[in-house]
Design a protein around this motif. Structure first.
Motif, PDB file in Angstrom:
ATOM      1  N   ASP A 140       0.841  -1.202   0.000  1.00 42.22           N
ATOM      2  CA  ASP A 140       0.000   0.000   0.000  1.00 42.22           C
ATOM      3  C   ASP A 140       0.876   1.252   0.000  1.00 42.22           C
ATOM      4  OD1 ASP A 140      -2.472  -1.271   0.066  1.00 42.22           O
ATOM      5  OD2 ASP A 140      -2.639  -1.198   2.259  1.00 42.22           O
ATOM      6  N   THR A 141       0.343   2.322  -0.548  1.00 37.93           N
ATOM      7  CA  THR A 141       0.963   3.636  -0.390  1.00 37.93           C
ATOM      8  C   THR A 141       0.041   4.472   0.480  1.00 37.93           C
ATOM      9  OG1 THR A 141       1.986   3.508  -2.578  1.00 37.93           O
ATOM     10  CG2 THR A 141       1.860   5.670  -1.573  1.00 37.93           C
ATOM     11  N   ALA A 142       0.592   5.016   1.548  1.00 33.75           N
ATOM     12  CA  ALA A 142      -0.201   5.765   2.521  1.00 33.75           C
ATOM     13  C   ALA A 142       0.314   7.189   2.634  1.00 33.75           C
ATOM     14  CB  ALA A 142      -0.147   5.087   3.887  1.00 33.75           C
ATOM     15  N   LEU A 143      -0.593   8.141   2.528  1.00 33.19           N
ATOM     16  CA  LEU A 143      -0.284   9.547   2.751  1.00 33.19           C
ATOM     17  C   LEU A 143      -0.547   9.865   4.212  1.00 33.19           C
ATOM     18  CD1 LEU A 143       0.344  12.397   1.605  1.00 33.19           C
ATOM     19  CD2 LEU A 143      -2.106  12.643   1.163  1.00 33.19           C
ATOM     20  N   ILE A 144       0.446  10.404   4.908  1.00 35.89           N
ATOM     21  CA  ILE A 144       0.302  10.724   6.330  1.00 35.89           C
ATOM     22  C   ILE A 144       0.616  12.197   6.542  1.00 35.89           C
ATOM     23  CG2 ILE A 144       1.146  10.299   8.671  1.00 35.89           C
ATOM     24  CD1 ILE A 144       1.700   7.428   7.904  1.00 35.89           C
ATOM     25  N   TRP A 145      -0.413  12.942   6.942  1.00 35.37           N
ATOM     26  CA  TRP A 145      -0.219  14.345   7.298  1.00 35.37           C
ATOM     27  C   TRP A 145       0.354  14.434   8.707  1.00 35.37           C
ATOM     28  CZ3 TRP A 145      -1.831  18.590   4.151  1.00 35.37           C
ATOM     29  CH2 TRP A 145      -2.494  18.229   2.977  1.00 35.37           C
ATOM     30  N   ALA A 146       1.158  15.462   8.959  1.00 34.67           N
ATOM     31  CA  ALA A 146       1.787  15.663  10.280  1.00 34.67           C
ATOM     32  C   ALA A 146       2.493  14.388  10.735  1.00 34.67           C
ATOM     33  CB  ALA A 146       0.755  16.114  11.304  1.00 34.67           C
TER      34      ALA A 146
ATOM     35  N   VAL B 226      -5.075  16.952   9.923  1.00 27.99           N
ATOM     36  CA  VAL B 226      -4.967  18.414   9.859  1.00 27.99           C
ATOM     37  C   VAL B 226      -6.331  19.077   9.715  1.00 27.99           C
ATOM     38  CG1 VAL B 226      -3.993  20.349   8.555  1.00 27.99           C
ATOM     39  CG2 VAL B 226      -2.589  18.335   9.041  1.00 27.99           C
ATOM     40  N   GLY B 227      -7.218  18.512   8.871  1.00 25.48           N
ATOM     41  CA  GLY B 227      -8.592  18.998   8.837  1.00 25.48           C
ATOM     42  C   GLY B 227      -8.910  19.943   7.709  1.00 25.48           C
ATOM     43  N   ARG B 228      -9.315  21.148   8.066  1.00 22.87           N
ATOM     44  CA  ARG B 228      -9.900  22.071   7.096  1.00 22.87           C
ATOM     45  C   ARG B 228      -8.993  22.331   5.895  1.00 22.87           C
ATOM     46  NH1 ARG B 228     -11.976  26.800  10.027  1.00 22.87           N
ATOM     47  NH2 ARG B 228     -13.939  25.656  10.053  1.00 22.87           N
ATOM     48  N   ILE B 229      -7.706  22.627   6.132  1.00 22.96           N
ATOM     49  CA  ILE B 229      -6.844  23.035   5.020  1.00 22.96           C
ATOM     50  C   ILE B 229      -6.273  21.851   4.248  1.00 22.96           C
ATOM     51  CG2 ILE B 229      -6.221  25.165   6.216  1.00 22.96           C
ATOM     52  CD1 ILE B 229      -3.461  23.914   6.766  1.00 22.96           C
TER      53      ILE B 229
ATOM     54  N   THR C 104     -10.160  10.872   7.806  1.00 24.37           N
ATOM     55  CA  THR C 104      -9.947  12.168   8.436  1.00 24.37           C
ATOM     56  C   THR C 104     -10.185  12.005   9.932  1.00 24.37           C
ATOM     57  OG1 THR C 104     -10.773  14.444   8.615  1.00 24.37           O
ATOM     58  CG2 THR C 104     -12.304  12.806   7.676  1.00 24.37           C
ATOM     59  N   TYR C 105      -9.123  12.167  10.727  1.00 23.73           N
ATOM     60  CA  TYR C 105      -9.241  11.827  12.143  1.00 23.73           C
ATOM     61  C   TYR C 105      -8.828  12.959  13.079  1.00 23.73           C
ATOM     62  CZ  TYR C 105      -4.152  10.970  12.348  1.00 23.73           C
ATOM     63  OH  TYR C 105      -2.792  11.111  12.305  1.00 23.73           O
ATOM     64  N   GLY C 106      -8.593  14.160  12.543  1.00 20.18           N
ATOM     65  CA  GLY C 106      -8.198  15.274  13.398  1.00 20.18           C
ATOM     66  C   GLY C 106      -8.531  16.605  12.760  1.00 20.18           C
ATOM     67  N   ASN C 107      -8.487  17.647  13.583  1.00 17.82           N
ATOM     68  CA  ASN C 107      -8.874  18.987  13.132  1.00 17.82           C
ATOM     69  C   ASN C 107      -7.839  20.032  13.534  1.00 17.82           C
ATOM     70  OD1 ASN C 107     -11.574  18.069  12.333  1.00 17.82           O
ATOM     71  ND2 ASN C 107     -11.979  17.950  14.525  1.00 17.82           N
ATOM     72  N   ALA C 108      -6.555  19.756  13.330  1.00 16.30           N
ATOM     73  CA  ALA C 108      -5.525  20.690  13.786  1.00 16.30           C
ATOM     74  C   ALA C 108      -5.694  22.080  13.186  1.00 16.30           C
ATOM     75  CB  ALA C 108      -4.137  20.144  13.455  1.00 16.30           C
ATOM     76  N   SER C 109      -6.229  22.171  11.966  1.00 12.96           N
ATOM     77  CA  SER C 109      -6.432  23.472  11.320  1.00 12.96           C
ATOM     78  C   SER C 109      -7.885  23.926  11.386  1.00 12.96           C
ATOM     79  CB  SER C 109      -5.993  23.404   9.855  1.00 12.96           C
ATOM     80  OG  SER C 109      -6.847  22.544   9.112  1.00 12.96           O
ATOM     81  N   GLY C 110      -8.707  23.206  12.140  1.00  8.79           N
ATOM     82  CA  GLY C 110     -10.136  23.488  12.196  1.00  8.79           C
ATOM     83  C   GLY C 110     -10.918  22.356  11.556  1.00  8.79           C
ATOM     84  N   PRO C 111     -12.235  22.302  11.797  1.00  4.88           N
ATOM     85  CA  PRO C 111     -13.048  21.206  11.262  1.00  4.88           C
ATOM     86  C   PRO C 111     -13.156  21.257   9.743  1.00  4.88           C
ATOM     87  CG  PRO C 111     -14.437  22.873  12.299  1.00  4.88           C
ATOM     88  CD  PRO C 111     -13.027  23.252  12.601  1.00  4.88           C
ATOM     89  N   VAL C 112     -13.257  20.086   9.147  1.00  7.76           N
ATOM     90  CA  VAL C 112     -13.378  19.977   7.691  1.00  7.76           C
ATOM     91  C   VAL C 112     -14.720  20.549   7.239  1.00  7.76           C
ATOM     92  CG1 VAL C 112     -13.481  18.349   5.749  1.00  7.76           C
ATOM     93  CG2 VAL C 112     -11.899  17.941   7.658  1.00  7.76           C
ATOM     94  N   ASP C 113     -14.681  21.327   6.173  1.00  9.05           N
ATOM     95  CA  ASP C 113     -15.930  21.827   5.600  1.00  9.05           C
ATOM     96  C   ASP C 113     -16.728  20.659   5.029  1.00  9.05           C
ATOM     97  OD1 ASP C 113     -15.419  24.531   6.151  1.00  9.05           O
ATOM     98  OD2 ASP C 113     -14.185  24.725   4.350  1.00  9.05           O
ATOM     99  N   PRO C 114     -18.074  20.787   4.968  1.00  9.70           N
ATOM    100  CA  PRO C 114     -18.895  19.702   4.425  1.00  9.70           C
ATOM    101  C   PRO C 114     -18.432  19.283   3.028  1.00  9.70           C
ATOM    102  CG  PRO C 114     -20.284  21.343   5.469  1.00  9.70           C
ATOM    103  CD  PRO C 114     -18.902  21.912   5.460  1.00  9.70           C
TER     104      PRO C 114
END
Length: 325
Positions: free
Chosen positions: A143-149, A217-220, A237-247
């Protein structure tokens, strides 16, 4: 109140770090099925800042905190799994305190090779990584996995563990310094900067999309994650470091090629009988095998929780942060 008298960090209202208050407390005697723990280390997590700010509303006033470790001082009726003197760690609400009383069934005895600080540093983050890697869309070799932060609290566990399981990890981080640390943790490639992430990721992946995006990271970052996925890829999507994700409309998932999106919370994955023990066992086994370390990047006294929150929210922390009662 003397320095050693029992105290808790509570909030009367939501807001910035300044709403955190030190208050005297009286440790509660354990009831049936409960244990009283003298806490020796408290873990700091982004979810604590969401509770403080009101993003995740709690009934006020409330003691913050979601994980800790310490020594059992007393147990209530019917408790046999832990006893006074045992070192334990747990996920729970209200751990910003010198003492915690709660369900003994939610406590995990720490093996000899895991210190109290390590237990407090990895319970929530380690179980979150376990949930992400094993319970949602199990990561497979190739698998290829993208990991933010990838060098944050969860990321510093998730990155090496995913690589150990045979995934090719592409990290996304904010600086070249953090990119080097991500590679040291096992990331094969790292995109630096949060602009144009999807194009960067595809360039690093031979023009193809990735199988899974682990996004804290979330919103951004949401659109960058979605744009980085291959058809039928998973957006976790498991976190909101930049704020909640928009709909996100379902049609966006269709446009990406039948993408799958989920917003998991670790407490939903440890409720089933045996799940907590199974998850914690895998976390401790991986820690003992050296797959990852309990990377404690910084320590604050519990009374300085406001300063710890400021450091976490400003992106100045790496690895886990421990609050010392």
């Amino acid at each position: 109140m003397t320095q050693t008298a029992p105290y808790a960090i509570r909030i009367q209202k939501t807001g910035g770090p300044e709403v955190l208050e030190v208050q005297a407390m009286e440790p509660r005697a354990p009831g049936a099925g409960e244990a009283l723990v003298r806490q020796t280390a408290v873990g700091l997590n982004f979810i604590d800042t969401y509770h403080r700010s009101g993003l995740y509303p709690l009934k006020l006033p409330v003691t913050l905190g979601s994980e800790a470790a310490g020594v059992v001082e007393a147990v209530g009726e019917g408790v046999s799994d832990v006893k006074p003197g045992d070192r334990v760690a747990y996920l729970a609400g209200g751990t910003y305190a010198t003492h915690y009383t709660g369900p003994a069934a939610s406590m995990v005895k720490l093996p000899e090779f895991v210190s109290d600080e390590e237990g407090a540093a990895i319970m929530l983050k380690g179980l979150t990584a376990w949930m992400l890697l094993f319970e949602i869309r199990p990561v497979q070799p190739g698998d290829t996995a993208l990991i933010w932060a990838p060098v944050g609290g969860v990321g510093s566990i998730l990155t090496p563990w995913a690589a150990h399981l045979g995934a090719r990890v592409i990290g996304v981080t904010s600086s070249q310094e953090k990119a080097e640390k991500a590679k040291a943790l096992g990331a094969a490639e790292v995109a630096v900067g949060y602009d144009g992430v999807a194009a960067k990721v595809r360039e690093l992946n031979g023009g193809k999309g990735v199988d899974i995006a682990f996004d804290s990271v979330g919103r951004i970052s949401a659109e960058g994650s979605l744009g980085s996925l291959k058809p039928r890829g998973w957006f976790i999507t498991y976190g909101n470091a930049s704020g909640p994700v928009d709909p996100i409309p379902p049609s966006r998932l269709a446009q990406g090629g039948s993408l799958v999106m989920t917003r998991p919370g670790v407490f939903n994955f440890i409720q089933a009988p045996g799940a907590l023990a199974r998850g914690a066992g895998l976390v401790f086994d991986a820690l003992k095998a050296g797959v990852f370390k309990a990377d404690i990047g910084q320590r604050f006294t519990l009374k300085d929780a406001a300063e710890a929150h400021k450091a976490l929210e400003s992106g100045k922390t790496t690895g886990a942060t421990i609050l010392q009662p």
